[in-house]
Motif scaffolding. Structure first.
Motif, PDB file in Angstrom:
ATOM      1  N   SER A 119       0.840  -1.190   0.000  1.00 42.47           N
ATOM      2  CA  SER A 119       0.000   0.000   0.000  1.00 42.47           C
ATOM      3  C   SER A 119       0.880   1.247   0.000  1.00 42.47           C
ATOM      4  O   SER A 119       2.082   1.194   0.301  1.00 42.47           O
ATOM      5  CB  SER A 119      -0.906   0.011   1.233  1.00 42.47           C
ATOM      6  OG  SER A 119      -0.118   0.218   2.408  1.00 42.47           O
ATOM      7  N   LYS A 169     -14.094   5.733  -4.806  1.00 40.40           N
ATOM      8  CA  LYS A 169     -13.229   5.828  -3.624  1.00 40.40           C
ATOM      9  C   LYS A 169     -12.402   7.117  -3.658  1.00 40.40           C
ATOM     10  O   LYS A 169     -11.801   7.459  -4.669  1.00 40.40           O
ATOM     11  CB  LYS A 169     -12.296   4.607  -3.592  1.00 40.40           C
ATOM     12  CG  LYS A 169     -11.411   4.518  -2.357  1.00 40.40           C
ATOM     13  CD  LYS A 169     -10.591   3.238  -2.422  1.00 40.40           C
ATOM     14  CE  LYS A 169      -9.701   3.085  -1.196  1.00 40.40           C
ATOM     15  NZ  LYS A 169      -8.913   1.826  -1.249  1.00 40.40           N
ATOM     16  N   ARG A 182     -14.773   0.257   2.926  1.00 37.36           N
ATOM     17  CA  ARG A 182     -13.757  -0.706   2.452  1.00 37.36           C
ATOM     18  C   ARG A 182     -14.262  -1.541   1.273  1.00 37.36           C
ATOM     19  O   ARG A 182     -14.255  -2.771   1.312  1.00 37.36           O
ATOM     20  CB  ARG A 182     -13.295  -1.617   3.589  1.00 37.36           C
ATOM     21  CG  ARG A 182     -12.475  -0.873   4.629  1.00 37.36           C
ATOM     22  CD  ARG A 182     -11.910  -1.818   5.664  1.00 37.36           C
ATOM     23  NE  ARG A 182     -11.024  -1.101   6.562  1.00 37.36           N
ATOM     24  CZ  ARG A 182      -9.714  -0.913   6.352  1.00 37.36           C
ATOM     25  NH1 ARG A 182      -9.166  -1.383   5.258  1.00 37.36           N
ATOM     26  NH2 ARG A 182      -8.982  -0.258   7.215  1.00 37.36           N
ATOM     27  N   GLY A 183     -14.709  -0.886   0.251  1.00 35.77           N
ATOM     28  CA  GLY A 183     -15.177  -1.593  -0.940  1.00 35.77           C
ATOM     29  C   GLY A 183     -16.668  -1.834  -0.903  1.00 35.77           C
ATOM     30  O   GLY A 183     -17.389  -1.458  -1.820  1.00 35.77           O
ATOM     31  N   GLU A 288      -7.531  -7.642  -3.787  1.00 36.67           N
ATOM     32  CA  GLU A 288      -8.155  -7.588  -2.471  1.00 36.67           C
ATOM     33  C   GLU A 288      -7.375  -6.735  -1.478  1.00 36.67           C
ATOM     34  O   GLU A 288      -7.948  -6.129  -0.579  1.00 36.67           O
ATOM     35  CB  GLU A 288      -8.325  -9.004  -1.912  1.00 36.67           C
ATOM     36  CG  GLU A 288      -9.448  -9.788  -2.566  1.00 36.67           C
ATOM     37  CD  GLU A 288      -9.539 -11.205  -2.033  1.00 36.67           C
ATOM     38  OE1 GLU A 288      -8.707 -11.560  -1.135  1.00 36.67           O
ATOM     39  OE2 GLU A 288     -10.411 -11.961  -2.491  1.00 36.67           O
ATOM     40  N   ARG A 289      -6.055  -6.665  -1.633  1.00 39.73           N
ATOM     41  CA  ARG A 289      -5.220  -5.929  -0.682  1.00 39.73           C
ATOM     42  C   ARG A 289      -5.530  -4.433  -0.658  1.00 39.73           C
ATOM     43  O   ARG A 289      -5.178  -3.743   0.282  1.00 39.73           O
ATOM     44  CB  ARG A 289      -3.743  -6.135  -1.020  1.00 39.73           C
ATOM     45  CG  ARG A 289      -3.303  -5.476  -2.334  1.00 39.73           C
ATOM     46  CD  ARG A 289      -1.923  -5.931  -2.734  1.00 39.73           C
ATOM     47  NE  ARG A 289      -1.934  -7.344  -3.080  1.00 39.73           N
ATOM     48  CZ  ARG A 289      -0.838  -8.087  -3.180  1.00 39.73           C
ATOM     49  NH1 ARG A 289       0.344  -7.544  -2.967  1.00 39.73           N
ATOM     50  NH2 ARG A 289      -0.922  -9.352  -3.493  1.00 39.73           N
ATOM     51  N   ASN A 291      -8.578  -3.037  -0.795  1.00 34.35           N
ATOM     52  CA  ASN A 291      -9.888  -2.739  -0.200  1.00 34.35           C
ATOM     53  C   ASN A 291     -10.741  -1.848  -1.094  1.00 34.35           C
ATOM     54  O   ASN A 291     -11.373  -0.888  -0.641  1.00 34.35           O
ATOM     55  CB  ASN A 291      -9.707  -2.075   1.170  1.00 34.35           C
ATOM     56  CG  ASN A 291      -9.030  -2.981   2.171  1.00 34.35           C
ATOM     57  OD1 ASN A 291      -9.368  -4.145   2.282  1.00 34.35           O
ATOM     58  ND2 ASN A 291      -8.051  -2.455   2.890  1.00 34.35           N
TER      59      ASN A 291
END
Length: 346
Positions: A119, A169, A182-183, A288-289, A291
């Motif tokens: 990230s 986002k 978170r998504g 997925e990491r 979000n």
């Protein structure tokens, strides 16, 4: 202070502090030297066929003195050029992700973080730069990698679509719905306009096309706009049973094999769509990491994953250098404002 005095002071340090000092000099001097070596490789790659103006593409170019760049340990001189046609000056880094970089010694560390898929905040902590700066660095590189392309597929081509939730986002004052955490998830069941369609096509030589092509179900017109220049009647197309694929294959006169979603018939001889489905699985797992990713940046992340899949996610000197050289092979004029104010319009 004389060098001998500095050495004596170092000797008086504790073993732990001496080890920390050693690590500092190793990281600082090593990264600076490696970075300058990569800058040299970029220069050689761009000028292997002679100098070309980055502004007007003229080859009527002369060397035009040097400019200085400060690093963590010293000041380095690099070449400047001048175009005799348009009169503008430029350097080997002009219109590349490395243009106007204030921390060149940190770039290779950041490339390592990109290969690891870290990230922005984790990368910022490791590198010692602000995460907003790294956001800009990331998308300058991805803007370049998105331009990497190939001419035609060969042989059997597997094609299938996958879906990501439409995301705004980072945007304030979202209209028409509540912000998701978170998504989050869609309020509708199945495939809807809340889903963004990502088309992935891949031949057996692992040439891969992946791109967002709109919201909701895939349609024939979107297929034609995305792939008409890459498919020929010599290809054999393998897809699922969605009618848009069948209509498109029939229209362009290409041999077509369909596999139904019930999974009872997965293979017809050498024909199947298991490679592209495996690619989908790896892509989804990797995404997925984050979000959730803003949809306007989704094509950038598809290019990022496609590059990582090509190098098999291996982080070594070769792949780090390759990522820098490949990204510097394309013109990048992206600014922070252009990124921040961009919109998804498909």
């Amino acid at each position: 202070m004389a060098l001998a005095d500095i050495i004596n002071q170092i000797r008086n340090l504790s073993q732990r502090d001496q080890q920390r000092l050693k690590e500092f000099f190793t990281n600082s001097l090593g990264s600076a030297g490696e970075t300058e070596s990569v800058f040299t490789d970029v220069s050689e790659q761009k000028n292997k066929d002679g100098y070309t103006c980055t502004h007007c593409q003229s080859t009527n170019v002369i060397r035009f003195g040097k400019y200085q760049v400060k690093t963590t340990i010293n000041t380095i001189e690099r070449q400047r050029y001048r175009c005799k046609e348009c009169g503008k000056t430029f350097t080997d880094m002009t219109n590349t992700p490395l243009h106007r970089t204030h921390m060149p010694s940190k770039w290779l560390q950041f490339i390592e973080c990109m290969i690891e898929g870290y990230s922005l905040r984790k990368s910022a902590k490791l590198i010692g730069a602000h995460y907003v700066t790294l956001f800009y660095w990331r998308h300058k590189i991805l803007t370049a990698l998105k331009q990497m392309d190939f001419e035609l597929f060969e042989g059997i081509v597997e094609m299938d679509e996958t879906y990501f939730l439409y995301s705004e986002k980072g945007k304030r004052n979202i209209q028409g719905r509540k912000p998701r955490l978170r998504g989050g998830s869609s309020e509708f069941r199945g495939i809807s306009k809340d889903q963004v369609c990502v088309l992935v096509a891949r031949d057996r030589q692992k040439r891969t096309f992946s791109k967002t092509i709109g919201k909701g179900r895939i349609i024939k017109k979107s297929l034609d706009e995305a792939l008409s220049s890459k498919l020929s009647i010599q290809n054999v197309l393998c897809t699922d049973a969605w009618r848009a694929f069948m209509t498109y294959a029939k229209e362009i006169g290409i041999e077509h094999y369909r596999f139904k979603a019930n999974g009872r018939e997965r293979v017809k001889g050498i024909y199947h769509i298991q490679n592209v489905n495996s690619y989908h699985s790896r892509l989804k797992s990797w995404m997925e990491r984050f979000n959730g990713v803003a949809t306007k940046y989704l094509d950038h992340y598809l290019s990022w994953f496609q590059f990582l899949d090509t190098i098999k996610h291996i982080k070594d000197n070769f792949t780090i250098t390759k990522m820098v050289l490949d990204s510097c092979s394309f013109s990048v004029n992206t600014t922070y404002d252009k990124l921040r104010l961009s919109e998804f319009s498909k």
